[in-house]
Design a protein around this motif. Structure first.
Motif, PDB file in Angstrom:
ATOM      1  N   LYS A  24      47.496  30.282  33.093  1.00  0.00           N
ATOM      2  CA  LYS A  24      47.207  31.345  33.674  1.00  0.00           C
ATOM      3  C   LYS A  24      48.468  32.269  33.403  1.00  0.00           C
ATOM      4  O   LYS A  24      49.707  31.565  33.319  1.00  0.00           O
ATOM      5  CB  LYS A  24      47.551  30.883  35.247  1.00  0.00           C
ATOM      6  CG  LYS A  24      46.260  30.385  35.880  1.00  0.00           C
ATOM      7  CD  LYS A  24      46.645  29.192  37.685  1.00  0.00           C
ATOM      8  CE  LYS A  24      46.244  30.273  38.390  1.00  0.00           C
ATOM      9  NZ  LYS A  24      46.406  30.095  39.814  1.00  0.00           N
ATOM     10  N   ILE A  26      51.088  36.123  35.044  1.00  0.00           N
ATOM     11  CA  ILE A  26      51.371  36.686  36.083  1.00  0.00           C
ATOM     12  C   ILE A  26      52.395  38.313  35.199  1.00  0.00           C
ATOM     13  O   ILE A  26      52.607  37.281  34.509  1.00  0.00           O
ATOM     14  CB  ILE A  26      52.362  36.954  37.224  1.00  0.00           C
ATOM     15  CG1 ILE A  26      51.392  35.817  38.266  1.00  0.00           C
ATOM     16  CG2 ILE A  26      54.011  37.114  37.415  1.00  0.00           C
ATOM     17  CD1 ILE A  26      52.737  34.669  39.082  1.00  0.00           C
ATOM     18  N   HIS A  64      48.379  50.022  39.457  1.00  0.00           N
ATOM     19  CA  HIS A  64      47.293  48.924  40.621  1.00  0.00           C
ATOM     20  C   HIS A  64      46.592  50.043  41.480  1.00  0.00           C
ATOM     21  O   HIS A  64      45.036  49.681  41.500  1.00  0.00           O
ATOM     22  CB  HIS A  64      48.903  48.946  41.573  1.00  0.00           C
ATOM     23  CG  HIS A  64      49.148  47.733  41.801  1.00  0.00           C
ATOM     24  ND1 HIS A  64      49.558  46.654  42.359  1.00  0.00           N
ATOM     25  CD2 HIS A  64      50.507  47.263  41.204  1.00  0.00           C
ATOM     26  CE1 HIS A  64      49.995  45.843  42.117  1.00  0.00           C
ATOM     27  NE2 HIS A  64      50.871  46.159  41.221  1.00  0.00           N
ATOM     28  N   TYR A  65      46.724  51.367  41.344  1.00  0.00           N
ATOM     29  CA  TYR A  65      45.806  52.164  41.893  1.00  0.00           C
ATOM     30  C   TYR A  65      45.384  52.696  40.707  1.00  0.00           C
ATOM     31  O   TYR A  65      43.681  52.902  41.005  1.00  0.00           O
ATOM     32  CB  TYR A  65      46.174  53.415  42.673  1.00  0.00           C
ATOM     33  CG  TYR A  65      47.140  52.913  43.597  1.00  0.00           C
ATOM     34  CD1 TYR A  65      46.144  52.003  44.820  1.00  0.00           C
ATOM     35  CD2 TYR A  65      48.022  52.898  43.885  1.00  0.00           C
ATOM     36  CE1 TYR A  65      47.564  51.469  46.062  1.00  0.00           C
ATOM     37  CE2 TYR A  65      49.060  52.695  44.534  1.00  0.00           C
ATOM     38  CZ  TYR A  65      48.123  52.468  45.511  1.00  0.00           C
ATOM     39  OH  TYR A  65      49.386  51.933  46.532  1.00  0.00           O
ATOM     40  N   PRO A  98      47.016  38.684  37.899  1.00  0.00           N
ATOM     41  CA  PRO A  98      47.664  39.793  39.145  1.00  0.00           C
ATOM     42  C   PRO A  98      49.517  40.035  38.230  1.00  0.00           C
ATOM     43  O   PRO A  98      49.560  39.656  37.471  1.00  0.00           O
ATOM     44  CB  PRO A  98      47.890  37.931  39.694  1.00  0.00           C
ATOM     45  CG  PRO A  98      47.836  37.075  39.029  1.00  0.00           C
ATOM     46  CD  PRO A  98      47.497  37.419  37.843  1.00  0.00           C
ATOM     47  N   SER A  99      49.709  41.360  39.209  1.00  0.00           N
ATOM     48  CA  SER A  99      50.698  41.705  39.173  1.00  0.00           C
ATOM     49  C   SER A  99      51.476  41.982  40.211  1.00  0.00           C
ATOM     50  O   SER A  99      51.264  42.281  40.977  1.00  0.00           O
ATOM     51  CB  SER A  99      50.822  43.077  38.106  1.00  0.00           C
ATOM     52  OG  SER A  99      50.160  44.798  39.145  1.00  0.00           O
ATOM     53  N   VAL A 100      52.945  42.208  39.509  1.00  0.00           N
ATOM     54  CA  VAL A 100      53.697  42.015  40.796  1.00  0.00           C
ATOM     55  C   VAL A 100      54.930  43.372  40.089  1.00  0.00           C
ATOM     56  O   VAL A 100      55.517  43.511  39.490  1.00  0.00           O
ATOM     57  CB  VAL A 100      54.605  40.919  41.257  1.00  0.00           C
ATOM     58  CG1 VAL A 100      55.407  40.421  40.064  1.00  0.00           C
ATOM     59  CG2 VAL A 100      55.093  41.859  42.961  1.00  0.00           C
ATOM     60  N   PHE A 114      56.540  46.448  46.558  1.00  0.00           N
ATOM     61  CA  PHE A 114      56.921  45.962  45.462  1.00  0.00           C
ATOM     62  C   PHE A 114      59.150  45.262  45.820  1.00  0.00           C
ATOM     63  O   PHE A 114      58.630  45.204  46.779  1.00  0.00           O
ATOM     64  CB  PHE A 114      57.801  47.316  44.938  1.00  0.00           C
ATOM     65  CG  PHE A 114      59.087  47.767  45.143  1.00  0.00           C
ATOM     66  CD1 PHE A 114      59.748  47.852  45.465  1.00  0.00           C
ATOM     67  CD2 PHE A 114      58.270  49.267  45.979  1.00  0.00           C
ATOM     68  CE1 PHE A 114      60.600  48.916  46.407  1.00  0.00           C
ATOM     69  CE2 PHE A 114      58.931  49.878  46.398  1.00  0.00           C
ATOM     70  CZ  PHE A 114      60.169  49.736  47.256  1.00  0.00           C
ATOM     71  N   ILE A 115      58.807  44.166  45.294  1.00  0.00           N
ATOM     72  CA  ILE A 115      59.947  43.304  45.526  1.00  0.00           C
ATOM     73  C   ILE A 115      61.412  44.240  45.460  1.00  0.00           C
ATOM     74  O   ILE A 115      61.488  44.556  44.016  1.00  0.00           O
ATOM     75  CB  ILE A 115      59.682  42.065  44.641  1.00  0.00           C
ATOM     76  CG1 ILE A 115      58.690  40.915  44.144  1.00  0.00           C
ATOM     77  CG2 ILE A 115      61.319  40.997  44.390  1.00  0.00           C
ATOM     78  CD1 ILE A 115      58.334  39.844  43.166  1.00  0.00           C
ATOM     79  N   ILE A 145      66.411  34.271  41.247  1.00  0.00           N
ATOM     80  CA  ILE A 145      65.229  33.675  42.514  1.00  0.00           C
ATOM     81  C   ILE A 145      64.444  34.819  41.938  1.00  0.00           C
ATOM     82  O   ILE A 145      63.037  33.300  42.214  1.00  0.00           O
ATOM     83  CB  ILE A 145      65.704  34.924  43.895  1.00  0.00           C
ATOM     84  CG1 ILE A 145      67.600  34.464  44.158  1.00  0.00           C
ATOM     85  CG2 ILE A 145      65.110  34.194  44.411  1.00  0.00           C
ATOM     86  CD1 ILE A 145      68.307  34.436  45.315  1.00  0.00           C
ATOM     87  N   PHE A 149      60.710  32.346  41.680  1.00  0.00           N
ATOM     88  CA  PHE A 149      59.285  32.502  42.367  1.00  0.00           C
ATOM     89  C   PHE A 149      58.372  32.699  41.171  1.00  0.00           C
ATOM     90  O   PHE A 149      57.661  31.879  41.457  1.00  0.00           O
ATOM     91  CB  PHE A 149      59.376  33.153  43.302  1.00  0.00           C
ATOM     92  CG  PHE A 149      58.085  33.608  44.240  1.00  0.00           C
ATOM     93  CD1 PHE A 149      58.125  32.543  44.914  1.00  0.00           C
ATOM     94  CD2 PHE A 149      57.647  34.714  43.644  1.00  0.00           C
ATOM     95  CE1 PHE A 149      56.801  32.928  45.582  1.00  0.00           C
ATOM     96  CE2 PHE A 149      56.611  35.006  44.094  1.00  0.00           C
ATOM     97  CZ  PHE A 149      55.675  34.554  44.561  1.00  0.00           C
ATOM     98  N   LEU A 150      58.520  33.825  40.253  1.00  0.00           N
ATOM     99  CA  LEU A 150      57.252  33.667  39.268  1.00  0.00           C
ATOM    100  C   LEU A 150      57.213  32.778  38.457  1.00  0.00           C
ATOM    101  O   LEU A 150      55.425  31.968  38.719  1.00  0.00           O
ATOM    102  CB  LEU A 150      57.839  34.840  39.015  1.00  0.00           C
ATOM    103  CG  LEU A 150      57.831  36.273  39.258  1.00  0.00           C
ATOM    104  CD1 LEU A 150      58.186  37.780  38.512  1.00  0.00           C
ATOM    105  CD2 LEU A 150      56.810  36.679  40.304  1.00  0.00           C
ATOM    106  N   ALA A 152      57.184  29.825  39.278  1.00  0.00           N
ATOM    107  CA  ALA A 152      56.707  28.425  39.645  1.00  0.00           C
ATOM    108  C   ALA A 152      55.485  28.393  40.179  1.00  0.00           C
ATOM    109  O   ALA A 152      54.553  27.834  40.458  1.00  0.00           O
ATOM    110  CB  ALA A 152      57.506  28.125  41.383  1.00  0.00           C
ATOM    111  N   SER A 153      55.007  29.802  39.721  1.00  0.00           N
ATOM    112  CA  SER A 153      53.591  30.147  40.114  1.00  0.00           C
ATOM    113  C   SER A 153      52.428  30.381  39.187  1.00  0.00           C
ATOM    114  O   SER A 153      51.216  30.802  39.753  1.00  0.00           O
ATOM    115  CB  SER A 153      53.653  31.278  41.150  1.00  0.00           C
ATOM    116  OG  SER A 153      54.696  31.858  41.697  1.00  0.00           O
ATOM    117  N   THR A 154      52.779  30.655  38.470  1.00  0.00           N
ATOM    118  CA  THR A 154      51.628  30.636  37.230  1.00  0.00           C
ATOM    119  C   THR A 154      52.780  29.509  35.871  1.00  0.00           C
ATOM    120  O   THR A 154      53.141  28.972  36.018  1.00  0.00           O
ATOM    121  CB  THR A 154      51.958  32.068  37.080  1.00  0.00           C
ATOM    122  OG1 THR A 154      51.329  32.566  35.862  1.00  0.00           O
ATOM    123  CG2 THR A 154      53.023  32.525  36.325  1.00  0.00           C
TER     124      THR A 154
END
Lengths: 351, 351
Positions: A24, A26, A64-65, A98-100, A114-115, A145, A149-150, A152-154
């Motif tokens: 996986k 990100i 994104h779009y 997935p992207s952020v 957005f963050i 921080i 988060f990122l 831990a998610s991938t």
């Protein structure tokens, strides 16, 4: 992985590939701004001076779009050279990564969620300090921080950047840390002299070898942010720093605050790694032993001149294009030829 | 899972539990604001009227740092009843669940990196429209983008909320959708009459049954945001809506825009599900067939009166406390007794 080449430590590079294949991912795009980009002739990002500040937001929106909201035009030069975000979007979509977006001091906010880090944009290092010591500290802290988060998610966090003028501040930071070499550019005739002159002015202000002071005088908000993300995300997942010499500047600063290179690789395009005016591999080897993964994209084979221009020294990289292409190939097993076909489709969609 | 009770469809509830046990979770806290909270006596959140607007940011900061940065006090009533964010923090930490803050129209920004939606805060529905139709649309659209990112990054997305005065707007939205019942409160003497009176005023403005109009007149920015997150995240992962009747309002609106309940459960504390003045289970069954998971916390057994007060009708829930406790139990297998011991430790740390 026939289309991914390893530079530097081969064994580490192979290990990175093995441990991220079919895993996986990100993607995070860190957008930022340095007023250094306003020095005439220093960047090709942004067709007009007034548009430079929209570079990051436009890249983020495009990914994104598939189009931009903050500006009415497609981020492309008048003669059809598209933003590298086109490659990023194609790769992320093909692999369902997935992207952020992380806003690390962009001058304008992108029109999407957005963050936010609530950072000021970077000042022109040719004239004054880039950012306050407080902002450097905050960028690292908030970056840490976000990285937690990122990570831990991938299984693998790809970190790209979009900051016009960012290769000049990267040069500044590398010089500040005593690393020799040169930096890449979005133009085939790299305006090296102009960059060096700008950095020289900035170096005059440097009072000490404190890493925070170096960023404050010579850097931009992207560098400490990505260093922060890297330092925590690499503790719990792999990190692919997507970019060229700007990521070398990130590594130089990260090392100075204790990062040792664990679980990390740099991911870029062959157009950067083959750039004669900048030797990415040499620069990084002066900093630390992290492998460089190179996406051997096949843009030269494209009949679309806007795309084949990448192989002729234009644009080369940006918005995490190389790293996302590598992520896509690692996750899905697609080769560069298939990626090119998808990229061409995407190109035709927007023109 | 001895300490998780299922209300509603037992089979669906068991399925949800089976498919999330020992899996990966992400927690997102959606913080928001409605000026409805400024009506005297309507909420206990925030010790003083001036502090109400810090409720969301303070919860977010507490969960991340273990203390608040935007206010100098600990979010606790003078007699020691702590914010439910204490339960959230304890549960997330015990299970190493990564968490992220979504700013959906908070009146003040929290002092940490957060996903920004650039939304206005909600107005007092007793006096005027809560938010523009444009903002409702934007909240849904941006929520959908966020949900896609979160859902792709985990097995189960827990969505909590922190919005002072939010049970009144939830009542408004439920009434707007023709759902009868009542709503919960952070106070043992639920100021039902005041809430109903406020909603009656708002209902006078309602011109149609259009769901966006209902949110615009009677809602708050949290509801369409969470509905947006829910609609996309549930397509690719499980979603646990952490809260009480506010999440019922989310479901009512989500249903009206095409959401059918796939992969979704509501997660709350027994203090909400046992609340005599609000019947969560009845309300939700009127909307759609999603199971309710109830964390049977053991706060009554605590010798700390601030904690045992939860079992006496104070606070009850908020900041995703019930859902995070469920997530923690599902991921780690911890029981409510062990969670209480950890919560007490955390309580003593901050007092």
């Amino acid at each position: 992985m026939q289309d991914i080449e390893i530079l530097g430590n081969q064994q580490k590079g192979l290990e990175f590939i093995k441990q991220t294949e079919q895993k996986k991912f990100i993607f995070s795009l860190v957008i930022s701004y340095t007023a250094t980009s306003e020095i005439p002739g220093i960047t090709m990002a942004g067709e007009h001076p007034d548009l430079i500040k929209f570079t990051g937001p436009a890249d983020a929106e495009f990914i994104h779009y598939g189009y931009c909201r903050s500006i009415s035009v497609i981020p492309m030069t008048p003669d059809g050279k598209p933003t590298p975000a086109l490659l990023t979007k194609t790769a992320l979509e093909a692999a369902s990564i997935p992207s952020v977006v992380v806003n690390a001091g962009s001058k304008v906010s992108p029109k999407l969620p957005f963050i936010d880090m609530n950072l000021n944009y970077g000042k022109n290092i040719g004239k004054e300090s880039a950012l306050s010591l407080d902002d450097v500290g905050k960028a690292v802290e908030y970056g840490r921080i976000i990285g937690r988060f990122l990570g831990a998610s991938t299984d693998c966090v790809i970190v790209g950047e979009s900051i016009p003028g960012g290769t000049t501040t990267a040069l500044g930071v590398l010089e500040g840390f005593g690393i020799t070499g040169s930096v890449s550019s979005s133009m085939p005739q790299n305006p090296v002299d102009l960059k060096i002159q700008t950095v020289k002015e900035a170096l005059k202000r440097l009072q000490s070898n404190d890493p925070f002071e170096i960023i404050s005088q010579l850097g931009d908000p992207m560098i400490p942010t990505v260093a922060g993300i890297l330092s925590t995300a690499s503790e719990i997942s792999r990190v692919l720093l997507a970019g060229g010499t700007q990521m070398a500047a990130v590594l130089a600063f990260a090392k100075s605050i204790g990062f040792e290179g664990k679980n990390t690789a740099v991911g870029t395009t062959s157009y950067v790694s083959e750039d004669k005016s900048a030797n990415l591999s040499d620069i990084i080897s002066q900093i630390m032993d992290v492998p460089i993964l190179v996406a051997r994209l096949k843009l030269a084979e494209s009949e679309i001149s806007g795309l084949s221009s990448y192989a002729k020294g234009f644009v080369k990289e940006g918005a995490g294009a190389g790293g996302s292409s590598i992520g896509c190939m690692l996750k899905t097993g697609l080769d560069a030829k298939s990626l090119l076909a998808l990229t061409e489709k995407e190109y035709l969609k927007i023109t």
